[in-house]
Design a protein around this motif. Sequence first.
Motif, PDB file in Angstrom:
ATOM      1  N   GLU A 259      -3.748   3.054   8.969  1.00  0.00           N
ATOM      2  CA  GLU A 259      -3.117   3.923   7.960  1.00  0.00           C
ATOM      3  C   GLU A 259      -3.567   5.336   8.249  1.00  0.00           C
ATOM      4  O   GLU A 259      -4.769   5.583   8.377  1.00  0.00           O
ATOM      5  CB  GLU A 259      -3.609   3.561   6.558  1.00  0.00           C
ATOM      6  CG  GLU A 259      -3.313   2.153   6.125  1.00  0.00           C
ATOM      7  CD  GLU A 259      -3.885   1.852   4.729  1.00  0.00           C
ATOM      8  OE1 GLU A 259      -3.730   0.718   4.295  1.00  0.00           O
ATOM      9  OE2 GLU A 259      -4.490   2.742   4.095  1.00  0.00           O
ATOM     10  N   LYS A 339       0.499   1.412  10.571  1.00  0.00           N
ATOM     11  CA  LYS A 339       1.129   0.786   9.401  1.00  0.00           C
ATOM     12  C   LYS A 339       2.259   1.687   8.889  1.00  0.00           C
ATOM     13  O   LYS A 339       2.050   2.897   8.729  1.00  0.00           O
ATOM     14  CB  LYS A 339       0.077   0.610   8.299  1.00  0.00           C
ATOM     15  CG  LYS A 339       0.520  -0.345   7.202  1.00  0.00           C
ATOM     16  CD  LYS A 339      -0.464  -0.352   6.057  1.00  0.00           C
ATOM     17  CE  LYS A 339      -1.572  -1.342   6.253  1.00  0.00           C
ATOM     18  NZ  LYS A 339      -2.387  -1.501   5.026  1.00  0.00           N
ATOM     19  N   GLU A 343       4.097   0.850   3.344  1.00  0.00           N
ATOM     20  CA  GLU A 343       3.217  -0.299   3.091  1.00  0.00           C
ATOM     21  C   GLU A 343       1.807   0.102   2.654  1.00  0.00           C
ATOM     22  O   GLU A 343       1.003  -0.736   2.272  1.00  0.00           O
ATOM     23  CB  GLU A 343       3.110  -1.172   4.361  1.00  0.00           C
ATOM     24  CG  GLU A 343       4.426  -1.772   4.831  1.00  0.00           C
ATOM     25  CD  GLU A 343       5.043  -2.674   3.763  1.00  0.00           C
ATOM     26  OE1 GLU A 343       4.304  -3.459   3.136  1.00  0.00           O
ATOM     27  OE2 GLU A 343       6.268  -2.577   3.550  1.00  0.00           O
ATOM     28  N   ARG A 345      -1.126   1.470   0.381  1.00  0.00           N
ATOM     29  CA  ARG A 345      -1.334   1.439  -1.076  1.00  0.00           C
ATOM     30  C   ARG A 345      -2.163   2.641  -1.518  1.00  0.00           C
ATOM     31  O   ARG A 345      -3.169   2.976  -0.898  1.00  0.00           O
ATOM     32  CB  ARG A 345      -2.067   0.144  -1.467  1.00  0.00           C
ATOM     33  CG  ARG A 345      -1.231  -1.109  -1.223  1.00  0.00           C
ATOM     34  CD  ARG A 345      -2.074  -2.354  -1.418  1.00  0.00           C
ATOM     35  NE  ARG A 345      -2.455  -2.521  -2.807  1.00  0.00           N
ATOM     36  CZ  ARG A 345      -1.684  -3.065  -3.740  1.00  0.00           C
ATOM     37  NH1 ARG A 345      -0.484  -3.514  -3.421  1.00  0.00           N
ATOM     38  NH2 ARG A 345      -2.094  -3.180  -4.970  1.00  0.00           N
ATOM     39  N   LYS A 398       2.063   0.170  -3.544  1.00  0.00           N
ATOM     40  CA  LYS A 398       2.595   0.537  -2.228  1.00  0.00           C
ATOM     41  C   LYS A 398       3.428   1.812  -2.350  1.00  0.00           C
ATOM     42  O   LYS A 398       4.181   1.974  -3.312  1.00  0.00           O
ATOM     43  CB  LYS A 398       3.456  -0.589  -1.664  1.00  0.00           C
ATOM     44  CG  LYS A 398       2.640  -1.728  -1.114  1.00  0.00           C
ATOM     45  CD  LYS A 398       3.510  -2.727  -0.371  1.00  0.00           C
ATOM     46  CE  LYS A 398       2.622  -3.823   0.191  1.00  0.00           C
ATOM     47  NZ  LYS A 398       3.380  -4.872   0.871  1.00  0.00           N
ATOM     48  N   GLU A 399       3.316   2.667  -1.338  1.00  0.00           N
ATOM     49  CA  GLU A 399       4.049   3.942  -1.323  1.00  0.00           C
ATOM     50  C   GLU A 399       5.554   3.716  -1.531  1.00  0.00           C
ATOM     51  O   GLU A 399       6.219   4.488  -2.207  1.00  0.00           O
ATOM     52  CB  GLU A 399       3.813   4.667   0.006  1.00  0.00           C
ATOM     53  CG  GLU A 399       2.413   5.224   0.177  1.00  0.00           C
ATOM     54  CD  GLU A 399       2.220   6.602  -0.447  1.00  0.00           C
ATOM     55  OE1 GLU A 399       3.222   7.270  -0.746  1.00  0.00           O
ATOM     56  OE2 GLU A 399       1.049   7.000  -0.635  1.00  0.00           O
ATOM     57  N   LYS A 400       6.092   2.659  -0.939  1.00  0.00           N
ATOM     58  CA  LYS A 400       7.550   2.451  -1.020  1.00  0.00           C
ATOM     59  C   LYS A 400       7.991   2.154  -2.460  1.00  0.00           C
ATOM     60  O   LYS A 400       9.066   2.592  -2.882  1.00  0.00           O
ATOM     61  CB  LYS A 400       8.011   1.349  -0.068  1.00  0.00           C
ATOM     62  CG  LYS A 400       7.516  -0.033  -0.362  1.00  0.00           C
ATOM     63  CD  LYS A 400       8.068  -1.031   0.658  1.00  0.00           C
ATOM     64  CE  LYS A 400       7.500  -2.411   0.408  1.00  0.00           C
ATOM     65  NZ  LYS A 400       7.826  -3.346   1.477  1.00  0.00           N
ATOM     66  N   TYR A 401       7.128   1.452  -3.225  1.00  0.00           N
ATOM     67  CA  TYR A 401       7.504   1.163  -4.610  1.00  0.00           C
ATOM     68  C   TYR A 401       7.449   2.442  -5.439  1.00  0.00           C
ATOM     69  O   TYR A 401       8.302   2.677  -6.306  1.00  0.00           O
ATOM     70  CB  TYR A 401       6.587   0.096  -5.216  1.00  0.00           C
ATOM     71  CG  TYR A 401       6.713  -1.251  -4.529  1.00  0.00           C
ATOM     72  CD1 TYR A 401       7.974  -1.755  -4.192  1.00  0.00           C
ATOM     73  CD2 TYR A 401       5.591  -2.001  -4.203  1.00  0.00           C
ATOM     74  CE1 TYR A 401       8.091  -2.983  -3.546  1.00  0.00           C
ATOM     75  CE2 TYR A 401       5.708  -3.223  -3.564  1.00  0.00           C
ATOM     76  CZ  TYR A 401       6.964  -3.707  -3.226  1.00  0.00           C
ATOM     77  OH  TYR A 401       7.088  -4.904  -2.596  1.00  0.00           O
TER      78      TYR A 401
END
Length: 424
Positions: A259, A339, A343, A345, A398-401
């Motif tokens: 990351e 990553k 994905e 966090r 998670k960044e995407k959420y």
Amino acid sequence: MEKIGVGLLGLGTVGTGVYKLLGKRAEVMEHTIGAQLEIRKILVHNINKKREGVDPSLLTADWREIIEDEEIQIVVEVMGGMEPARTMILEALKAGKNVVSANKDLIAEDGRILLDTAQENGKDFLFEAAVAGGIPIIRPLKQCLAGNEISDVMGIVNGTTNYILTRMSEDGMEFEDALKKAQELGYAEADPTADVEGLDAARKVAIMASIAFHSRVVFSDVHTEGITKVTARDIAYAKEFDRVIKLLGVARNTEDGIEVGVYPMMIAKDHPLASVRDSFNAVFLHGDAVDDAMFYGRGAGEMPTASAVVGDVIDAARDIRSGCTARISCTCYRELPIKPWGEVRNKFFIRMQVVNQPGVLASIARVFGEHKVSIERVVQEHADPERAELVIVTEQVKEKYMERALGELQSISSIHEISSVIRE
Ligand code: NAP
Ligand code: HSE
């Protein structure tokens, strides 16, 4: 007394510091290296520019004079930029010179080819000054900490932005005023983009992560956000929460990939990096044997950066004297995945302006819930009967959420504005 010839590519801020420091330390070289270091040529762009205290007969505008001088065994690249620096370094290595460079832009992109070319030609390629200027971090990672598995490296690796954030925090300044002050003091360039947008820090973090985790990380792998959106109001909230906002470069070696990002972050007041003020830099890391370790000092400037460059020059000279150049070259023996940013966090601080009426908070909580964002804390401050400022601190998500949730919140009519999103 044996002489080791040195050629400088560049005589700007750092090159001038190197010139001065090599002169100042000339007498002790006999004892530290057993040889004298002799600057034989200096490449500059503008040969007619007046340069105080520099012997003008050393200046040249033709880099080939340095590559073709057989007496020059160490080439110091302190001109910066991608080309022609890249070609000059590769040609110098192929011509059998050892090379010292401070060029983070180039190393963060092309580190592998530079190190491989050094290895193929049995020469040193050293670049301590490329990360955090005068702070020793490349050599500690490659040598002193070589017995460790490093899991985390994080740092304040840009002095300009740390100065700006310090002024905002301690003097209550807004970003634009603090930037102006940094420019007046010569910390920030006329075009401050590379510093304030986090690009300079991203290059340094890519280099550090590659070395710490033994796997190549390049500039484009780094998720990068700058400090231009941080406001005095965010800093006031950070204080209320016993935190400070710092621009951090963060790299972690996790089970499912590396990351790596640069972004403003609210860190606890008692974290060792929180006390790094003004234009100082620091790198904090964790190794399985050493535990936590921190390196602190001046990350830029004429003499601090020259300190790192001259340290490398002395190391290369010692290697030449002992016949052991190329002893430590590329240490990236792994190929770990990066990553995907979505994905990763993180915890978030979100400040927004909303309509001040019943049901608004419930509609925001619903959006967060639907996108798996769990809320840790909510603070509401009334601005006027129609408008309220809402601060939400989330748990790790998670960044995407978070990105999807923020996207949906933008379309809710009772939210006037999402003012800030800062990681905690
Ligand atoms: P700088 O002040 O702009 O100096 C650049 C020097 O290189 C000047 O002497 C310039 O010649 C010469 N030059 C540039 N392009 C050239 C070309 N095409 N041909 C011939 N000469 C050329 O830069 P700096 O601040 O010293 O930075 C140098 C390197 O150190 C960069 O890679 C930078 O990222 C890195 N670094 C800097 C700092 C810092 O605090 N400044 C800290 C860490 C790392 P003229 O003098 O004739 O213009
Ligand atoms: N512009 C950088 C800083 C220094 O502000 O830290 C050069 O790496």
